[in-house]
Design a protein around this motif. Structure first.
Motif, PDB file in Angstrom:
ATOM      1  N   MET A   1       0.831  -1.313   0.091  1.00  0.00           N
ATOM      2  CA  MET A   1      -0.191  -0.075   0.008  1.00  0.00           C
ATOM      3  C   MET A   1       0.941   1.171  -0.008  1.00  0.00           C
ATOM      4  SD  MET A   1      -1.038   0.644   4.018  1.00  0.00           S
ATOM      5  CE  MET A   1      -0.840   2.384   3.889  1.00  0.00           C
ATOM      6  N   LYS A   2       0.184   2.525  -0.579  1.00  0.00           N
ATOM      7  CA  LYS A   2       0.884   3.621  -0.486  1.00  0.00           C
ATOM      8  C   LYS A   2       0.652   4.445   0.697  1.00  0.00           C
ATOM      9  CE  LYS A   2       2.541   7.132  -3.242  1.00  0.00           C
ATOM     10  NZ  LYS A   2       3.427   7.287  -4.599  1.00  0.00           N
ATOM     11  N   VAL A   3       1.663   5.160   1.500  1.00  0.00           N
ATOM     12  CA  VAL A   3       1.172   5.868   2.424  1.00  0.00           C
ATOM     13  C   VAL A   3       2.013   7.274   2.373  1.00  0.00           C
ATOM     14  CG1 VAL A   3       3.007   4.870   4.008  1.00  0.00           C
ATOM     15  CG2 VAL A   3       1.174   6.229   4.628  1.00  0.00           C
ATOM     16  N   THR A   4       1.329   8.272   2.796  1.00  0.00           N
ATOM     17  CA  THR A   4       2.191   9.891   2.608  1.00  0.00           C
ATOM     18  C   THR A   4       2.256  10.316   3.958  1.00  0.00           C
ATOM     19  OG1 THR A   4       1.233   9.872   0.130  1.00  0.00           O
ATOM     20  CG2 THR A   4       2.170  11.894   1.518  1.00  0.00           C
ATOM     21  N   TRP A   5       3.302  10.706   4.311  1.00  0.00           N
ATOM     22  CA  TRP A   5       3.479  11.355   5.589  1.00  0.00           C
ATOM     23  C   TRP A   5       3.456  13.029   5.272  1.00  0.00           C
ATOM     24  CZ3 TRP A   5       5.764   6.936   5.047  1.00  0.00           C
ATOM     25  CH2 TRP A   5       5.528   5.891   5.955  1.00  0.00           C
ATOM     26  N   LYS A   6       2.540  13.938   5.676  1.00  0.00           N
ATOM     27  CA  LYS A   6       2.756  15.355   5.654  1.00  0.00           C
ATOM     28  C   LYS A   6       3.712  15.760   6.891  1.00  0.00           C
ATOM     29  CE  LYS A   6      -1.201  16.179   2.875  1.00  0.00           C
ATOM     30  NZ  LYS A   6      -2.531  17.050   2.680  1.00  0.00           N
ATOM     31  N   LEU A   7       4.487  16.373   6.486  1.00  0.00           N
ATOM     32  CA  LEU A   7       5.513  16.942   7.712  1.00  0.00           C
ATOM     33  C   LEU A   7       5.205  18.274   7.719  1.00  0.00           C
ATOM     34  CD1 LEU A   7       8.626  15.711   5.924  1.00  0.00           C
ATOM     35  CD2 LEU A   7       7.132  14.350   7.343  1.00  0.00           C
ATOM     36  N   PRO A   8       5.777  18.703   9.146  1.00  0.00           N
ATOM     37  CA  PRO A   8       5.355  20.058   9.716  1.00  0.00           C
ATOM     38  C   PRO A   8       5.977  21.169   8.842  1.00  0.00           C
ATOM     39  CG  PRO A   8       6.248  18.635  11.542  1.00  0.00           C
ATOM     40  CD  PRO A   8       6.278  17.886  10.303  1.00  0.00           C
ATOM     41  N   ASP A   9       7.023  20.767   8.159  1.00  0.00           N
ATOM     42  CA  ASP A   9       7.611  21.928   7.342  1.00  0.00           C
ATOM     43  C   ASP A   9       7.029  22.042   5.846  1.00  0.00           C
ATOM     44  OD1 ASP A   9       8.517  19.742   5.840  1.00  0.00           O
ATOM     45  OD2 ASP A   9      10.590  20.184   6.168  1.00  0.00           O
ATOM     46  N   GLY A  10       5.783  21.324   5.763  1.00  0.00           N
ATOM     47  CA  GLY A  10       4.899  21.565   4.473  1.00  0.00           C
ATOM     48  C   GLY A  10       5.498  20.549   3.383  1.00  0.00           C
ATOM     49  N   GLY A  11       6.519  19.710   3.895  1.00  0.00           N
ATOM     50  CA  GLY A  11       7.033  18.648   3.047  1.00  0.00           C
ATOM     51  C   GLY A  11       6.211  17.390   3.063  1.00  0.00           C
ATOM     52  N   GLU A  12       6.479  16.358   2.159  1.00  0.00           N
ATOM     53  CA  GLU A  12       5.733  14.967   2.282  1.00  0.00           C
ATOM     54  C   GLU A  12       6.796  14.087   2.036  1.00  0.00           C
ATOM     55  OE1 GLU A  12       1.617  16.109   0.274  1.00  0.00           O
ATOM     56  OE2 GLU A  12       3.067  14.780  -0.528  1.00  0.00           O
ATOM     57  N   ILE A  13       6.704  12.854   2.762  1.00  0.00           N
ATOM     58  CA  ILE A  13       7.350  11.746   2.442  1.00  0.00           C
ATOM     59  C   ILE A  13       6.373  10.558   1.984  1.00  0.00           C
ATOM     60  CG2 ILE A  13       8.642   9.742   3.310  1.00  0.00           C
ATOM     61  CD1 ILE A  13      10.171  11.727   5.358  1.00  0.00           C
ATOM     62  N   ALA A  14       6.750   9.892   0.907  1.00  0.00           N
ATOM     63  CA  ALA A  14       5.776   8.829   0.511  1.00  0.00           C
ATOM     64  C   ALA A  14       6.375   7.629   0.163  1.00  0.00           C
ATOM     65  CB  ALA A  14       5.051   9.210  -1.007  1.00  0.00           C
ATOM     66  N   ALA A  15       5.687   6.491   0.582  1.00  0.00           N
ATOM     67  CA  ALA A  15       6.576   5.300   0.476  1.00  0.00           C
ATOM     68  C   ALA A  15       5.506   3.940   0.307  1.00  0.00           C
ATOM     69  CB  ALA A  15       6.969   4.958   1.708  1.00  0.00           C
ATOM     70  N   ASP A  16       6.071   2.831  -0.213  1.00  0.00           N
ATOM     71  CA  ASP A  16       5.118   1.915  -0.375  1.00  0.00           C
ATOM     72  C   ASP A  16       5.501   0.790   0.642  1.00  0.00           C
ATOM     73  OD1 ASP A  16       3.753   2.043  -2.948  1.00  0.00           O
ATOM     74  OD2 ASP A  16       5.748   2.172  -3.917  1.00  0.00           O
ATOM     75  N   VAL A  17       4.417   0.364   1.282  1.00  0.00           N
ATOM     76  CA  VAL A  17       4.712  -0.299   2.520  1.00  0.00           C
ATOM     77  C   VAL A  17       3.954  -1.453   2.553  1.00  0.00           C
ATOM     78  CG1 VAL A  17       4.138  -0.394   5.227  1.00  0.00           C
ATOM     79  CG2 VAL A  17       4.471   1.770   4.077  1.00  0.00           C
ATOM     80  N   LYS A  18       4.743  -2.809   2.692  1.00  0.00           N
ATOM     81  CA  LYS A  18       4.259  -4.138   2.673  1.00  0.00           C
ATOM     82  C   LYS A  18       2.896  -4.392   3.825  1.00  0.00           C
ATOM     83  CE  LYS A  18       7.955  -6.317   1.010  1.00  0.00           C
ATOM     84  NZ  LYS A  18       9.147  -7.019   1.371  1.00  0.00           N
ATOM     85  N   ASP A  19       2.101  -5.198   3.347  1.00  0.00           N
ATOM     86  CA  ASP A  19       1.035  -5.464   4.390  1.00  0.00           C
ATOM     87  C   ASP A  19       1.566  -6.053   5.482  1.00  0.00           C
ATOM     88  OD1 ASP A  19      -0.686  -4.801   2.320  1.00  0.00           O
ATOM     89  OD2 ASP A  19      -1.811  -6.635   1.788  1.00  0.00           O
ATOM     90  N   GLY A  20       0.952  -5.699   6.639  1.00  0.00           N
ATOM     91  CA  GLY A  20       1.417  -6.524   7.800  1.00  0.00           C
ATOM     92  C   GLY A  20       2.369  -5.518   8.608  1.00  0.00           C
ATOM     93  N   ILE A  21       3.038  -4.507   7.950  1.00  0.00           N
ATOM     94  CA  ILE A  21       4.189  -3.637   8.742  1.00  0.00           C
ATOM     95  C   ILE A  21       3.160  -2.465   9.291  1.00  0.00           C
ATOM     96  CG2 ILE A  21       5.906  -1.842   8.177  1.00  0.00           C
ATOM     97  CD1 ILE A  21       6.699  -4.639   7.778  1.00  0.00           C
ATOM     98  N   ASN A  22       3.666  -2.115  10.463  1.00  0.00           N
ATOM     99  CA  ASN A  22       2.985  -0.952  11.011  1.00  0.00           C
ATOM    100  C   ASN A  22       3.259   0.310  10.801  1.00  0.00           C
ATOM    101  OD1 ASN A  22       4.488   0.127  13.136  1.00  0.00           O
ATOM    102  ND2 ASN A  22       4.312  -1.822  14.478  1.00  0.00           N
ATOM    103  N   MET A  23       2.523   1.456  10.844  1.00  0.00           N
ATOM    104  CA  MET A  23       2.914   2.854  10.406  1.00  0.00           C
ATOM    105  C   MET A  23       4.088   3.383  11.252  1.00  0.00           C
ATOM    106  SD  MET A  23       1.351   3.217   7.705  1.00  0.00           S
ATOM    107  CE  MET A  23       1.079   1.541   7.163  1.00  0.00           C
ATOM    108  N   MET A  24       4.450   3.026  12.460  1.00  0.00           N
ATOM    109  CA  MET A  24       5.637   3.342  13.050  1.00  0.00           C
ATOM    110  C   MET A  24       6.772   2.858  12.371  1.00  0.00           C
ATOM    111  SD  MET A  24       7.948   2.226  15.236  1.00  0.00           S
ATOM    112  CE  MET A  24       7.432   0.713  16.147  1.00  0.00           C
ATOM    113  N   GLU A  25       6.890   1.437  12.141  1.00  0.00           N
ATOM    114  CA  GLU A  25       7.980   0.802  11.562  1.00  0.00           C
ATOM    115  C   GLU A  25       8.174   1.472  10.197  1.00  0.00           C
ATOM    116  OE1 GLU A  25       7.442  -3.959  13.223  1.00  0.00           O
ATOM    117  OE2 GLU A  25       5.985  -3.325  11.674  1.00  0.00           O
TER     118      GLU A  25
END
Ligand code: FES
Length: 104
Positions: free
Chosen positions: A1-25
């Protein structure tokens, strides 16, 4: 699945994450700032606190009672969309998830 983190400085980080991995990891693996995961996902640190994009709150579900209690001690202010990201697990249902990283 794809997840995007919106950062406090206005930037973003996007990644593909395998099923079963938690969002902290996933955040730690992708060098997302301010998501630490000090307890390794054992619901005892609250350093993995994030805000779920309001559009996604229906899909991520609500915090259970232990998570709810831990959210009270998170460093950044608690909001209605606060979650501990170690308690959100990657799955096809969450493809496209957007998480907002608190300023700490
Ligand atoms: Fe410690 Fe989530 S990593 S509560």
């Amino acid at each position: 699945m794809k997840v995007t983190w919106k950062l406090p400085d206005g930037g973003e980080i996007a990644a593909d994450v395998k099923d079963g991995i938690n969002m902290m990891e996933a955040a730690v693996a992708n060098n997302v700032p301010n998501v630490i995961g000090e307890c390794g996902g054992n619901l005892s640190c609250a350093t993995c606190h994030v805000y779920v994009d309001p559009d996604w709150m229906g899909k991520t579900g609500a915090a259970d009672e232990f998570e709810d209690a831990m959210l009270d001690v998170a460093e950044a202010p608690r909001q209605d969309n606060s979650r501990l990201s170690c308690q959100i697990t990657a799955s096809a249902d969450l493809d496209g998830l957007v998480l907002i990283v608190p300023e700490v």
